[in-house]
Design a protein around this motif. Structure first.
Motif: not given
Lengths: 105, 490
Positions: B255-284
């Protein structure tokens, strides 16, 4: 919820932890701070929510009620901090005891 | 050929197979690095004689054509795994000198695969901490330093010694355990890969228990594929752990040798954007999503509404379980004994002297929340919140295949920082604890450097028992991020 010194002393006793008297007040402060932060859980309505005690969906497996190992008293007692006493010193796996301070006079 | 200690597990395996080096030579090269970097305090116990004997046995097996998955690969083992005949301390005074008479299932599996143990790594006492500062044997130093700043940084915790040993090229891989982030957060702080499997994937038998419904062993390495290889060797059903999942072990390395992620749905949880996180980490984090998108993935915004309650709920559940688990340290059967005037006094004196400050604090929190009259208000409430957190994830995974989040809210901090207030330290695990509470797998992949030159990791969270999809996404992220940073100045 703020904890006082007496409550902390009672918890320490329940937990069988010797806490020096002078540490009780600072501990009460720290624990009160942690519990004040935990209080935010009361914002969540949990009526009718079944508590989750384990994330594994798997039903606990059954097995035959048979002894699967044993006969290793020497290994069991190998780390005894007060030393061990064996029933038969020529065959340590025959059984033995952990030693503790005298409990009954 | 590059120096043996610069090679990954996959590269070492190839070199050993081609007889370019023997397992004994590989072990010696890594043992020399343990010598060179002893000041990092990454190890509590080094086992050079055992390593050479295991390596010689490995060479003999290979000569007979019986090479296993990790044949001849030197590994460091977190000092929370019981190792037969080798002191196992959990970094606690109360277990100092304890020599297990049996071997944990995970390490047994690793040795069956041909791996070689070089030593037992330092950790926060009983795995309780996020900085390694609670170890009875002193903190571990992170091999990374800020540019132009010589202050010592923490490696994260609790598996800080295991992470530092890999980041300092003392070993190509190591084991850790993760209860609330103890693999993923140190991996992020040390610029390496760390994976917490699904709860039940790796046996807990023979691992010193902290919080049994959360504890899960897992691997560290410098690449996703190496991490997957280690996981493959560590995993598997174990009848000795009733929560061990009776499932076959997939080919994680494939699985690790197969970085094919075409069509893979990647969730971005909005609640993880919290105060106290370094702006650099948010940008990353944004950049990480862009990278996955460029590789063919589809971003999906998801909601995990109970995220902020995971941390306080964890600080009820974990201490409650810890207070029960640590009741066994009574000075009778193993470990420290401090004499007392009677039996109760012996218990109290032993435990008072044997446990460090943070462990005593957590035992007391746990004892309190489980005590009569408070059980419903705290423990039951926390388990209800835990149910809601698990439900949040289930609903999110109806819309996506993996989640992408930061691993930790900051880069590595200086030794001694965040020690004044326990809650400040606990906040380090805000992004890792929710997946722990739900029993889900997570992996931290190094994705960039901050302005001070320190590594930052991104976390991918997978569905239960779907480490393969998570590993594919991790491999894609690794490929796109092309992280080439290396600790210097240690």
């Amino acid at each position: 919820m703020a904890l006082d010194k007496d409550t902390v002393a009672r918890i320490a006793r329940l937990a069988r932890l010797k806490v020096p008297d002078e540490d009780l007040a600072p501990l009460a402060g720290e624990l009160s701070g942690i519990f004040a932060w935990i209080e935010q859980l009361n914002e969540v309505d949990t009526r009718d929510v079944e508590p989750l005690s384990s994330v594994s969906d798997v039903t606990l497996p059954m097995r035959a009620d048979k002894v699967t190992d044993g006969g290793m008293a020497a290994k069991v007692l190998a780390n005894a901090p007060g030393g061990a006493v064996y029933i038969d010193s020529s065959d340590k796996n025959a059984g033995g005891f952990f030693t503790v301070p005298k409990v009954v006079e | 050929m590059a120096s043996l200690t610069d090679l990954t597990i996959v590269q070492l395996g190839a070199a050993l197979a081609k007889k370019e080096a023997s397992a004994v030579e590989v072990a010696d090269a890594h043992l020399a690095k343990l010598d060179e970097h002893r000041a990092l305090n990454a190890f509590i116990t080094e086992t050079p004689e055992k390593a050479r004997a295991m390596a010689a046995a490995s060479d003999a097996r290979r000569a007979k054509g019986e090479a296993g998955l990790l044949e001849g690969i030197p590994l460091a083992i977190k000092d929370l795994f019981c190792t037969e005949g080798v002191q196992t301390t959990a970094a606690s005074h109360i277990l100092e000198g304890f020599v297990p008479q049996y071997e944990s299932t995970v390490t047994t599996n690793l040795w069956k695969s041909g791996a070689v143990m070089v030593g037992k790594t330092n950790l926060d006492e009983f795995a309780m901490g996020s900085s390694n500062m609670t170890s009875h044997f002193g903190g571990v130093e992170n091999p990374w330093k800020r540019k132009g700043d010589n202050r010592k940084l923490v490696p994260g915790g609790s598996s800080g010694g295991s992470a530092a040993a890999v980041a300092a090229y003392m070993v190509p891989g190591s084991t850790g355990t993760d209860t609330g982030g103890s693999i993923r957060q140190p991996a992020s702080f040390c610029g390496i890969v760390g994976l917490k499997p699904t709860y039940g994937r790796c046996s807990r038998w023979g691992v010193v228990a902290f919080a049994s419904s959360l504890d899960q062993p897992g691997p560290f390495a410098r690449t996703v594929e190496d991490t997957a290889l280690l996981l493959q060797a560590m995993s598997g059903h174990d009848p000795k752990d009733s929560t061990s999942a009776p499932l076959p072990v997939p080919d994680f390395a494939a699985a690790a040798r197969n970085p094919d992620i075409k069509g893979l749905k990647v969730g971005i949880p909005k609640q993880y954007r919290v105060d106290g996180t370094s702006p650099e980490i948010a940008a990353l984090w944004d950049k990480g999503m862009e990278m996955l998108k460029a590789a063919g993935a589809v971003p999906v915004e998801v909601s995990l509404p109970h995220t902020k309650y995971a941390l306080p709920a964890y600080y009820i559940v974990a201490p409650a379980e810890c207070s029960s688990n640590l009741a066994r340290y009574d000075g009778v059967r193993y470990g420290l004994r401090v004499p007392g005037k009677d039996l109760a006094d012996m218990y109290e004196s032993t435990r008072g002297a044997g446990f460090g400050k943070e462990v005593r604090r957590r035992i007391m929190i746990g004892t309190y929340v489980l005590s009569a009259g408070y059980y419903d208000a705290y423990y039951k409430k926390a388990q209800q919140i835990r149910a809601l957190i698990a439900r949040d994830f289930r609903q999110a995974f109806e819309k996506c295949d993996v989640l992408l989040t930061p691993t930790a809210p900051t880069a590595a901090f200086a030794a001694g920082d965040k020690m004044d207030d326990p809650v400040t330290m606990y906040l380090n695990d805000m992004f890792t604890i929710p997946a722990s509470m739900a029993g889900l797998p997570g992996i931290s992949v190094p994705a960039g450097l901050d302005k001070d030159g320190l590594p930052l990791g991104l976390q991918l969270i997978g569905r239960a028992f779907d480490e393969e999809t998570m590993l594919r996404a991790a491999a894609a992220l690794e490929k796109a991020a092309a992280f080439s940073g290396r600790a210097t100045g240690y």
